[in-house]
Design a protein around this motif. Structure first.
Motif, PDB file in Angstrom:
ATOM      1  N   HIS A 144       0.796  -1.226   0.000  1.00 24.45           N
ATOM      2  CA  HIS A 144       0.000   0.000   0.000  1.00 24.45           C
ATOM      3  C   HIS A 144       0.830   1.280   0.000  1.00 24.45           C
ATOM      4  O   HIS A 144       0.265   2.373   0.015  1.00 24.45           O
ATOM      5  CB  HIS A 144      -0.933   0.013   1.228  1.00 24.45           C
ATOM      6  CG  HIS A 144      -0.212   0.006   2.533  1.00 24.45           C
ATOM      7  ND1 HIS A 144       0.502  -1.082   2.990  1.00 24.45           N
ATOM      8  CD2 HIS A 144      -0.083   0.964   3.501  1.00 24.45           C
ATOM      9  CE1 HIS A 144       1.015  -0.801   4.176  1.00 24.45           C
ATOM     10  NE2 HIS A 144       0.682   0.439   4.503  1.00 24.45           N
ATOM     11  N   ARG A 145       2.175   1.160   0.004  1.00 22.04           N
ATOM     12  CA  ARG A 145       2.984   2.379  -0.009  1.00 22.04           C
ATOM     13  C   ARG A 145       4.345   2.096  -0.633  1.00 22.04           C
ATOM     14  O   ARG A 145       4.854   0.973  -0.597  1.00 22.04           O
ATOM     15  CB  ARG A 145       3.158   2.954   1.398  1.00 22.04           C
ATOM     16  CG  ARG A 145       3.752   2.005   2.419  1.00 22.04           C
ATOM     17  CD  ARG A 145       4.021   2.708   3.747  1.00 22.04           C
ATOM     18  NE  ARG A 145       4.179   1.779   4.852  1.00 22.04           N
ATOM     19  CZ  ARG A 145       5.301   1.165   5.172  1.00 22.04           C
ATOM     20  NH1 ARG A 145       6.391   1.371   4.445  1.00 22.04           N
ATOM     21  NH2 ARG A 145       5.348   0.343   6.206  1.00 22.04           N
ATOM     22  N   ARG A 482       0.357   4.971   7.735  1.00 23.88           N
ATOM     23  CA  ARG A 482      -0.841   5.516   7.082  1.00 23.88           C
ATOM     24  C   ARG A 482      -0.529   6.815   6.337  1.00 23.88           C
ATOM     25  O   ARG A 482      -1.028   7.043   5.227  1.00 23.88           O
ATOM     26  CB  ARG A 482      -1.937   5.764   8.129  1.00 23.88           C
ATOM     27  CG  ARG A 482      -2.410   4.515   8.848  1.00 23.88           C
ATOM     28  CD  ARG A 482      -3.659   4.788   9.684  1.00 23.88           C
ATOM     29  NE  ARG A 482      -3.435   5.805  10.706  1.00 23.88           N
ATOM     30  CZ  ARG A 482      -3.009   5.540  11.946  1.00 23.88           C
ATOM     31  NH1 ARG A 482      -2.739   4.299  12.299  1.00 23.88           N
ATOM     32  NH2 ARG A 482      -2.867   6.517  12.823  1.00 23.88           N
ATOM     33  N   LEU A 483       0.308   7.659   6.949  1.00 24.36           N
ATOM     34  CA  LEU A 483       0.610   8.953   6.346  1.00 24.36           C
ATOM     35  C   LEU A 483       1.370   8.798   5.032  1.00 24.36           C
ATOM     36  O   LEU A 483       1.052   9.456   4.031  1.00 24.36           O
ATOM     37  CB  LEU A 483       1.429   9.794   7.331  1.00 24.36           C
ATOM     38  CG  LEU A 483       1.834  11.194   6.861  1.00 24.36           C
ATOM     39  CD1 LEU A 483       0.601  12.036   6.567  1.00 24.36           C
ATOM     40  CD2 LEU A 483       2.715  11.870   7.899  1.00 24.36           C
ATOM     41  N   ALA A 485       1.327   6.271   3.024  1.00 27.05           N
ATOM     42  CA  ALA A 485       0.410   5.722   2.030  1.00 27.05           C
ATOM     43  C   ALA A 485      -0.474   6.815   1.440  1.00 27.05           C
ATOM     44  O   ALA A 485      -0.704   6.866   0.219  1.00 27.05           O
ATOM     45  CB  ALA A 485      -0.448   4.618   2.654  1.00 27.05           C
ATOM     46  N   ARG A 486      -0.973   7.718   2.291  1.00 25.01           N
ATOM     47  CA  ARG A 486      -1.808   8.806   1.775  1.00 25.01           C
ATOM     48  C   ARG A 486      -1.003   9.773   0.921  1.00 25.01           C
ATOM     49  O   ARG A 486      -1.479  10.227  -0.134  1.00 25.01           O
ATOM     50  CB  ARG A 486      -2.474   9.554   2.936  1.00 25.01           C
ATOM     51  CG  ARG A 486      -3.580   8.775   3.628  1.00 25.01           C
ATOM     52  CD  ARG A 486      -4.493   9.692   4.427  1.00 25.01           C
ATOM     53  NE  ARG A 486      -3.763  10.489   5.405  1.00 25.01           N
ATOM     54  CZ  ARG A 486      -3.459  10.063   6.639  1.00 25.01           C
ATOM     55  NH1 ARG A 486      -3.821   8.848   7.025  1.00 25.01           N
ATOM     56  NH2 ARG A 486      -2.819  10.843   7.478  1.00 25.01           N
ATOM     57  N   MET A 487       0.207  10.096   1.347  1.00 26.05           N
ATOM     58  CA  MET A 487       1.031  11.022   0.576  1.00 26.05           C
ATOM     59  C   MET A 487       1.430  10.424  -0.770  1.00 26.05           C
ATOM     60  O   MET A 487       1.591  11.152  -1.757  1.00 26.05           O
ATOM     61  CB  MET A 487       2.275  11.416   1.374  1.00 26.05           C
ATOM     62  CG  MET A 487       1.979  12.266   2.599  1.00 26.05           C
ATOM     63  SD  MET A 487       1.034  13.775   2.244  1.00 26.05           S
ATOM     64  CE  MET A 487       2.196  14.664   1.192  1.00 26.05           C
ATOM     65  N   ASP A 488       1.591   9.113  -0.820  1.00 27.45           N
ATOM     66  CA  ASP A 488       1.897   8.463  -2.102  1.00 27.45           C
ATOM     67  C   ASP A 488       0.807   8.720  -3.135  1.00 27.45           C
ATOM     68  O   ASP A 488       1.067   8.714  -4.337  1.00 27.45           O
ATOM     69  CB  ASP A 488       2.052   6.948  -1.912  1.00 27.45           C
ATOM     70  CG  ASP A 488       3.461   6.564  -1.481  1.00 27.45           C
ATOM     71  OD1 ASP A 488       4.341   7.445  -1.458  1.00 27.45           O
ATOM     72  OD2 ASP A 488       3.682   5.377  -1.165  1.00 27.45           O
ATOM     73  N   ALA A 489      -0.425   8.922  -2.675  1.00 27.97           N
ATOM     74  CA  ALA A 489      -1.530   9.185  -3.593  1.00 27.97           C
ATOM     75  C   ALA A 489      -1.616  10.653  -3.999  1.00 27.97           C
ATOM     76  O   ALA A 489      -2.413  11.010  -4.864  1.00 27.97           O
ATOM     77  CB  ALA A 489      -2.849   8.757  -2.954  1.00 27.97           C
ATOM     78  N   ASN A 490      -0.794  11.493  -3.381  1.00 27.15           N
ATOM     79  CA  ASN A 490      -0.863  12.931  -3.635  1.00 27.15           C
ATOM     80  C   ASN A 490       0.366  13.518  -4.304  1.00 27.15           C
ATOM     81  O   ASN A 490       0.275  14.568  -4.947  1.00 27.15           O
ATOM     82  CB  ASN A 490      -1.091  13.679  -2.311  1.00 27.15           C
ATOM     83  CG  ASN A 490      -2.481  13.474  -1.762  1.00 27.15           C
ATOM     84  OD1 ASN A 490      -3.465  13.723  -2.444  1.00 27.15           O
ATOM     85  ND2 ASN A 490      -2.582  12.996  -0.538  1.00 27.15           N
ATOM     86  N   ARG A 499      -5.191  13.352  -8.000  1.00 29.54           N
ATOM     87  CA  ARG A 499      -6.337  12.470  -7.737  1.00 29.54           C
ATOM     88  C   ARG A 499      -7.592  13.323  -7.571  1.00 29.54           C
ATOM     89  O   ARG A 499      -7.513  14.533  -7.342  1.00 29.54           O
ATOM     90  CB  ARG A 499      -6.101  11.652  -6.470  1.00 29.54           C
ATOM     91  CG  ARG A 499      -6.010  12.486  -5.205  1.00 29.54           C
ATOM     92  CD  ARG A 499      -5.847  11.628  -3.963  1.00 29.54           C
ATOM     93  NE  ARG A 499      -5.706  12.438  -2.759  1.00 29.54           N
ATOM     94  CZ  ARG A 499      -6.715  12.979  -2.100  1.00 29.54           C
ATOM     95  NH1 ARG A 499      -7.970  12.801  -2.520  1.00 29.54           N
ATOM     96  NH2 ARG A 499      -6.506  13.701  -1.022  1.00 29.54           N
TER      97      ARG A 499
END
Length: 504
Positions: A144-145, A482-483, A485-490, A499
């Motif tokens: 996930h990251r 978690r952080l 993983a979220r930053m990877d999407a941004n 996104r």
């Protein structure tokens, strides 16, 4: 009244460049490309690379240095008006970026394409090289990251396999063992627990063992009044050898862990204590002693303690980064680790020094990775040559050791320097570790500060983020997992990833 930055077009001005401007831009870019290629040859020669077809990461690094020696700001604004790449995200692909923009400009202005457009594979080859280098050094990423999480293991984990297994389950990808603490028996137990945790959880966990290097610290200390804290304008006597004995005349006395550093000091040199929490200046020199006057210190003052780090940013120390103890510790590193962390690297020759020591112990080839810790100003200046020297020998990365680095170059320069180090590493397809004080408040208290949350989010652009040990480190691993993983999407490095927004 709306104010525009210099050279910015106003609403009444055209927002698209006319054909003759595009042709002029194309000519300027062709000239820039030619300059980059010629200048890169000289840079490669400085690196000692004589191969007419150097490895692609090193060639791209030379191209990046060549183009970044030019001020591109005016050219960037002209490209923006044409709706083209402003060259701001070319770290891993200097020539492909130039070729793509030249091709687009020449196609619009009609003279025929002077350079072919790069294929998608060629354009993103640098990203692929960086990904492969990261996998070679740190192992397989979590599903996930992209970024990895490194955790410094406390000595107690030698006898607590459940704690190590919990860290891995929460997201630890690299277990760091600091060889400045504990002993080989404890390191072996910590490494064995990390290996067992990897098997139990099914995750790829690498072990990095950090050899200590010539760490400069206070050895023994003495204070005339044990309750008194050091304050501005207080004097400290720094001794090369002997016993620390304080008096009313000499209220604070410390013995340096390395005697030669006192001899290297000159009047006016700065001495920083405890990661820069106190700054003093050399006012006088005596036989085997330096008299320091404190000119900056954290509010409330500090007590003088043993085993606190000293930084000497103005002093040419000439210390070898590989000590006799380090050479002895390499036996355990070779036995237990996947990666050796190399402290106080300053020049490309330091890479040869470690490689020779490893060769004497039979650790040749790519089985053991290498991470060079960037913590001195000399290491920053020599970083491209250092990367070129290390390339191809074994999996290689750098650690941005922000604690010592901030003390050495100044806190206000750290923010820009950590960005520049990330850019250089991306250009050379070298994985970078963002280290020191990440989520420090959370690790100590269980509650993060707002500033450190932003810092941790910025850290996600590195290939690995390091957490130090502390009572709430498991909570910090959870949050960082978690952080990232979220930053990877941004964001990918300097490139925003667009996104769909869900908040509006």
């Amino acid at each position: 009244m709306t104010r525009h930055p210099p050279s910015a077009p106003t609403e009444s001005e055209t927002v698209s460049a006319p054909a003759d401007d595009r042709a002029s831009l194309c000519g300027d870019l062709l000239a820039l490309r030619d300059h980059v290629c010629r200048r890169a040859e000289a840079i490669l020669a400085d690196f000692g690379v004589a191969d007419p077809a150097p490895p692609p990461p090193i060639a791209n690094l030379a191209h990046y240095l060549a183009i970044r020696h030019r001020d591109l700001r005016d050219l960037q604004r002209r490209l923006m008006v044409s709706g083209l790449s402003s060259l701001g995200r070319m770290e891993s692909r200097v020539l492909p970026t130039l070729d793509a923009v030249i091709h687009a400009l020449s196609g619009e202005s009609g003279p025929g394409s002077p350079t072919p457009a790069p294929s998608e594979a060629a354009f993103f080859a640098g990203e692929a090289r960086l990904g492969a280098a990261t996998d070679a050094l740190f192992g397989r990423p979590r599903a996930h990251r992209r970024g990895r999480i490194m955790v410094t293991l406390p000595g107690e984990t030698a006898e607590d396999p459940a704690f190590v297994r919990d860290l891995v389950a929460r997201g630890m990808d690299v277990a760091r063992i600091n060889c400045a603490h504990d002993d080989a028996e404890a390191w072996r137990a910590m490494a064995a627990n990390a290996r067992a945790a990897a098997v139990a959880t099914g995750h790829d966990v690498r072990i990095l063992m950090d050899i200590g290097g010539p760490k400069i610290r206070t050895a023994t200390v003495a204070s005339h009044d044990k309750h008194r804290r050091m304050a501005i304008d207080d004097h400290i006597v720094l001794l090369a050898t002997g016993e620390a004995e304080a008096s009313k005349v000499r209220p604070f006395v410390a013995v340096a862990s390395l005697p030669q550093v006192v001899a290297a000091l000159a009047i006016g040199d700065r001495v920083l204590y405890d990661d820069g929490r106190m700054e003093a200046v050399v006012e006088a020199l005596a036989d085997g002693a330096a008299i320091l006057r404190i000119r900056r210190i954290v509010g409330g003052g500090l007590k003088l303690k043993a085993e606190k780090g000293l930084n000497l940013p103005d002093t040419a120390l000439g210390l070898s980064p590989l000590t006799a103890r380090d050479e002895a510790d390499l036996d355990a590193v070779i036995e237990c680790a996947d990666i050796v962390g190399y402290s106080f690297v300053s020049s490309a020759d330091d890479i040869d020094l470690l490689e020779a020591a490893l060769a004497r112990k039979g650790a040749t080839g790519a089985t053991l990775g290498l991470v060079a810790k960037i913590e001195r100003p000399e290491a920053i200046g020599n970083l491209p040559a250092l990367i070129a020297r290390a390339h191809g020998r074994r999996p290689f990365g750098i650690m941005i050791a922000r604690g010592d680095l901030a003390a050495e170059i100044g806190f206000e320069r750290l923010a820009e320097m950590q960005e520049e180090l990330l850019w250089i590493c991306e250009a050379a397809a070298v994985p970078a570790i963002w280290a020191t004080q990440v989520l420090a408040d959370l690790i100590e208290t269980g509650v993060p500060s707002r500033g450190e949350m932003t810092d941790a989010a910025m850290a996600a652009r590195a290939e690995c983020v390091m957490l130090n040990k502390g009572p709430q480190v498991a909570t910090a691993v959870d949050l960082l997992d978690r952080l990232i993983a979220r930053m990877d999407a941004n964001v990918w490095k300097k490139t925003p990833i667009l996104r769909a927004l869900r908040s509006w």
